[in-house]
Design an enzyme around this catalytic site. Structure first.
Site, PDB file in Angstrom:
ATOM      1  N   GLY A 205       0.821  -1.196   0.000  1.00  0.00           N
ATOM      2  CA  GLY A 205       0.000   0.000   0.000  1.00  0.00           C
ATOM      3  C   GLY A 205       0.854   1.243   0.000  1.00  0.00           C
ATOM      4  N   GLU A 260      -0.853   2.810   6.756  1.00  0.00           N
ATOM      5  CA  GLU A 260      -0.948   3.811   5.681  1.00  0.00           C
ATOM      6  C   GLU A 260      -1.790   5.017   6.105  1.00  0.00           C
ATOM      7  OE1 GLU A 260       1.023   3.739   3.367  1.00  0.00           O
ATOM      8  OE2 GLU A 260       1.650   1.640   3.357  1.00  0.00           O
ATOM      9  N   HIS A 263       0.386   7.368   7.876  1.00  0.00           N
ATOM     10  CA  HIS A 263       1.093   8.267   6.950  1.00  0.00           C
ATOM     11  C   HIS A 263       0.176   9.389   6.470  1.00  0.00           C
ATOM     12  CE1 HIS A 263       4.756   6.033   6.694  1.00  0.00           C
ATOM     13  NE2 HIS A 263       4.292   5.029   5.975  1.00  0.00           N
TER      14      HIS A 263
HETATM   15 ZN    ZN Z   1       5.124   3.126   5.450  1.00  0.00          ZN
END
Ligand code: ZN
Ligand code: CA
Length: 439
Positions: A205, A260, A263
């Site tokens: 991902g 993810e 992030h």
């Molecule tokens: Zn990462």
């Protein structure tokens, strides 16, 4: 956030099969890719991070007073029937996100006590959108049958995101995002790579970090489009499609999405994408000299640091490491604060006065009385609640009840005065929260 087409860098969860053919992470290459499209990008990313970090200590109070709710739209882009994963898998992924971002995941008991002083609950919840961009009811799930067999390519491995990004464009065989200032767009697709005739599932991902780039031209479309992309087998814990992460075919625990989305909300990898001199910018995460390589080695202490007066071991339990899904179980308080800082700045419109998050909660509505209370509280609700938990200020589950009759009471007698939360789970796996004050 004013731009809808965001130019941002991707942070790739990237792994090879057991032959170690391919790098594990493309984030450095992704930053360079974006810098090549828009010179000055790296400086802007660094300044956005610095601003969020500078603000994070201001958010403790806001964090105590509110639960941040992020509307999610899943875009399932499939070429085969297997890739067209069922609603129940997507709903299960929402539950995993809600558990992990509210420290309700059962495996927090596996976290070593070394980290008791730093672990925390971000207190962010995720809901499938119930209202679409145009105000119409929606399931929060779109499905697109594509002729593209894979959005992954060798070019992606060498640092170009052009092929991967096609999943985010209807004209290129994917599907356009919904308003990225009001929805977390998560595309689910196939990114396997044909490597000399062998299909390799090499990319798990990637996500774009918060956009804060005011000097960029409005409507610029040359860069990356905001959101999260997931390899279809990584979604949920009940996905019938297994994945080989180096130890044979197995089910994942849905932690690629947790990582993810971290992030997407501004977090960097816990090892700082470098050696002991590189760091993730968060004060309470231990440094490490490299990612943990999908292993769960709890003997490692690769960097000397001083957090709460001690040199902590490498935190393989952290969602922002590269340890295996089943040894990840925690964020730190500093990571939670940074994400709240991002939701109060770069992603403000996602969680404030957002029409997309307006929900009809009648089915699960729960009232707490009295509030504030000096001792016990009475909970009244409709029928379909599967679990109720009393949560302490830092996300610790103090008690849990399954099932619980409407009109029952919970005693706070044995707990100190302060702020508590009643988290309750609907039949569809959504977690809701009510704030309770004990005087
Ligand atoms: Zn990462
Ligand atoms: Ca250390």
């Amino acid at each position: 956030m004013k731009t809808t087409l965001l130019l941002a860098f991707g942070l790739m969860s990237f792994f090879s099969n057991s032959q170690q053919i391919i790098d594990k992470c493309l984030s450095h290459k992704a930053i360079q890719y974006q810098e090549s499209l828009t010179p000055g990008y790296i400086d802007q990313v660094n300044s956005v991070f610095a601003r969020a970090k500078a603000h994070q200590s201001n958010y403790s109070q806001e964090k105590m007073n509110s639960l941040y709710t992020i509307p999610v739209v899943f875009h399932v882009v499939y070429n085969t029937a297997a890739q067209n994963i069922h609603d129940s898998v997507l709903i299960n992924q929402i539950k995993v996100l809600n558990d992990d971002y509210n420290r309700l995941n059962a495996d927090t008991v596996n976290m070593r006590s070394d980290f008791d002083g730093v672990a925390g609950s971000p207190r962010i919840e995720f809901r499938l959108a119930q209202i679409d961009e145009f105000g119409a009811p929606t399931t929060g799930i779109t499905r697109t049958n594509t002729s593209t067999t894979s959005f992954g390519s060798i070019a992606a491995v060498t640092g170009s995101f052009a092929d991967l990004e096609k999943v985010k464009s209807t004209a290129d065989g994917g599907i356009d995002p919904w308003d990225q200032s009001r929805y977390l767009n998560i595309w689910v697709c196939n990114m396997s790579i044909n490597f000399f005739g062998q299909e390799i599932t090499a990319l798990l991902g990637y996500a774009t970090p918060p956009d804060g780039l005011p000097h960029w031209p409005a409507g610029a479309t040359s860069g990356m489009s905001d959101g999260v992309v997931l390899q279809f087998q990584t979604v949920g814990t009940n996905n019938p499609n297994q994945i080989d992460m180096g130890n044979g075919l197995q089910n994942t625990l849905g932690r690629t999405a947790t990582h993810e989305v971290g992030h997407y909300l501004g977090l960097r990898h816990i090892w700082g994408d470098g050696d002991c001199t590189a760091e993730d910018g968060i004060d309470d995460t231990p440094n490490a000299d490299a990612e943990s390589n999908f292993d769960c080695d709890d003997t490692k202490n690769t960097c000397v640091d001083n957090i709460l007066g001690v040199d902590l071991p490498d935190m393989i339990e952290n969602f922002m490491d590269y340890s295996a899904d089943d040894c990840q179980n925690s964020f730190t308080q500093g990571q939670g604060d940074l994400m709240i800082g991002v939701l109060e700045n770069e992603r403000y419109d996602l969680v404030h006065n957002n029409p997309a998050s307006i929900q009809n909660l009648d089915a699960t509505d729960l009232s707490v009385f009295p509030n504030p209370t000096s001792n016990s509280i009475t909970l009244t609700h409709k029928n379909n609640i599967t679990e109720i938990r009393l949560i302490g200020m830092y996300g610790t589950t103090l008690s849990s009840t399954i099932p619980l009759q409407s009109g029952s009471t919970i005693s706070l007698e044995n707990y100190p005065a302060g702020v508590y939360f009643i988290n309750y789970t609907s039949e569809s796996g959504m977690v809701f929260s009510k704030r309770v004050v004990k005087q």
